[in-house]
Design an enzyme around this catalytic site. Structure first.
Site, PDB file in Angstrom:
ATOM      1  CG  HIS A   1      -2.005  -1.081   1.131  1.00 13.68           C
ATOM      2  ND1 HIS A   1      -3.186  -0.960   0.447  1.00 13.68           N
ATOM      3  CD2 HIS A   1      -2.002  -2.327   1.657  1.00 13.68           C
ATOM      4  CE1 HIS A   1      -3.878  -2.096   0.559  1.00 13.68           C
ATOM      5  NE2 HIS A   1      -3.176  -2.933   1.289  1.00 13.68           N
TER       6      HIS A   1
ATOM      7  CG  ASN B   1      -8.174  -4.379   0.881  1.00 17.42           C
ATOM      8  OD1 ASN B   1      -7.375  -3.443   0.937  1.00 17.42           O
ATOM      9  ND2 ASN B   1      -7.840  -5.611   1.170  1.00 17.42           N
TER      10      ASN B   1
END
Ligand code: NDP
Length: 487
Positions: A59, A131
């Site tokens: 990420h 997510n």
């Protein structure tokens, strides 16, 4: 006419001393070398060398904004969480991200997107680190580092390896559900505001009376789902690698504040025991028909950060951050993340990362942690109370915040998490939601990615698609044949 009040501030060193000359180094004469005593120059060069911190291992590329969570529904019978009470308005910040690419990666890559939220509640920070998909590739945190290695660069070629990806996936049948989502239309959203967010893990809600239910959180985009095909994304990336930052920052600057409808799914303990799947398995969803989504509020993003580094790069989420009324669940991936996220921040940002302005709770903070690198905040209490218990009115525990007991007894052991597990029914349900055009794009996206991987790996993966649905296996085979008739 410029007045004294509107003059720009006087330039200083980091120690506050006014700088007389920011153009010329201190040199021996007009043509001579720089003197080592030029502390102004040394300070400037040294700061430049330290302008980066380690990027996140996963990420790394992200985009974020501030906003608010407004609760319009009523689940006060299920939770005492202050932020979830009817009418509550809680300031928050969001960070969206891609998983695999480095900080300089193009925004429009096919990948799962992070959808991480920090709520500054009156009773501490609550982080929901989700997510844009409700499931994940693996269900046991023991496999997470292996999975991420397959998404990152090969040690020798320093290139990303589709062979590694499909090798791992084809040996990991629990990944099928997430793989199907990733290669479907939703695997490449047009922007962060055109996708859903999911807390993904099961969490729990609890009341001050000691009742607990299991919960999943969903954030449904109000901007509509919009996606690019691979070909469209290639064209966009040819024009800009920063399309998500442009879209999110630009929308908020223009006063077009993106919103998501907040929903929860609730499961009681008897329902959990009767559920045919393990309800705490991150590769599974809770079907809507049995666990209908309940609308509880709206999430809105309405303020851009003033400084990307301090507000987004130093923004640190952790699923360990829960507050009164919200608890964890037996989801093993959640437990792995409870360790990993806070550990990553201690490494990237330092011991006291939660005292940084963007991470600092908006309620009073009183703890007994002491010193360490960059311990920059003041004593909040009497300095004599630096241990506990003490006789100097130091902070004390409050049993009214105690979480109800969680009954997790069972023999300890390393149980085979794949034993007798059905990894095909739920991906099949997803596959059957797609119309013919969606299916055709799914097949093409998979074939494009799989092209060139060794035949035994591709065949093993097609065998898994076949078990999801014969049309799935045949469709991927046909798409591969079309790309490469030798396959
Ligand atoms: P439903 O028909 O009630 O729900 C289907 C869900 O699928 C909707 O929430 C829809 O999202 C979502 N969806 C549609 N297209 C895609 C896509 N390309 N990728 C990911 N999600 C998509 O059925 P069930 O609840 O019984 O679930 C059936 C299947 O739907 C599951 O096996 C799962 O794969 C998928 N799904 C289920 C979710 C759940 O929490 N139950 C959540 C998301 C997906 P939207 O409402 O935004 O249109």
């Amino acid at each position: 006419m410029t007045t004294k009040e509107t003059l720009p501030p006087r330039l200083t060193t980091t120690a506050g001393a006014p700088v007389a000359d920011n153009q010329n180094s201190l040199t021996a004469g007009l043509r001579g070398p720089v003197l080592m005593q030029d502390w102004q120059l040394i300070e400037k060069l040294a700061h430049q060398n330290r302008e980066r911190i380690p990027e996140r291992v996963v990420h790394a590329k992200g985009w974020g904004a501030h906003g608010v969570l407004r609760i319009t529904g009523d689940i006060s019978h299920l939770t005492c969480a202050a932020a979830l009470q009817p009418g509550a308005e809680t300031p928050m910040i969001a960070r969206f991200s891609t998983v695999a690419g480095e900080m300089g990666a193009a925004d429009h890559e096919r990948d799962v997107r992070g959808f991480a939220l920090k709520f500054y509640t009156q009773e501490g920070n609550w982080d929901l680190v989700g997510n844009n998909t409700p499931v994940f590739f693996v269900r046991d945190p023991m496999k997470f580092p292996d999975f991420i290695h397959t998404q990152k660069r090969h040690p020798r070629t320093n290139l990303r390896s589709t062979t590694a990806m499909w090798d791992f996936w084809s040996l990991t049948p629990e990944s099928l559900h997430q793989v199907t989502m990733l290669f479907s239309d939703r695997g490449l959203p047009v922007s962060p505001v055109h996708m859903n967010g999911y807390g993904s893990h099961a969490y729990s809600l609890w009341t001050s009376g000691g009742a607990r239910v299991w919960v999943k959180f969903h954030f449904k985009t109000r901007q509509g789902h919009r996606h690019y095909t691979n070909a469209e994304a290639r064209e966009v990336v040819g024009r800009t690698r920063e399309g998500y930052q442009e879209a999110l920052f630009g929308a908020i600057e223009a006063g077009e504040f993106p919103q998501w409808t907040v929903q929860v799914q609730i499961m009681t303990q008897p329902q959990a025991e009767a559920f045919p799947f393990n309800p705490f398995d991150l590769t599974k969803v809770w079907p809507h028909a049995e666990f209908p989504p309940i609308e509880i509020g709206v999430l809105e993003l309405n303020r851009n950060p003033d400084n990307y580094f301090t507000e987004i790069e130093q923004l640190a989420f952790s699923p360990s951050n829960v507050v009164r009324g919200i608890g964890h669940s037996p989801d093993r991936m959640l437990q792995g993340r409870i360790f990993s996220y806070a550990d990553a921040h201690r490494y990237r940002l330092g011991t006291h990362y939660e005292a940084l302005p963007v991470n600092r709770p908006r309620c009073p903070v009183h703890h007994y942690h002491k010193d360490g690198a960059m311990r920059f905040f003041e004593n909040a209490t009497n300095p004599d109370a630096y241990y506990e218990p003490n006789s100097f009115d130091g902070p004390r525990q409050d049993p009214s915040f105690a979480e109800p007991l969680l009954d997790l007894q069972g023999p300890a052991g390393r149980f085979d998490h794949r034993d007798s597990i059905d990894d095909f029914t739920q991906p099949r349900a997803l596959f059957l939601l797609f119309d013919q055009a969606q299916k055709a794009r799914l097949f093409d996206n998979i074939a494009e990615s799989m092209r060139g991987v060794p035949a035994d790996i591709a065949e093993r993966q097609i065998g898994l698609f076949q078990q999801v649905h014969p049309e799935f296996g045949a469709g991927v085979c046909a798409a591969l044949d079309e790309l490469d008739p030798q396959f």
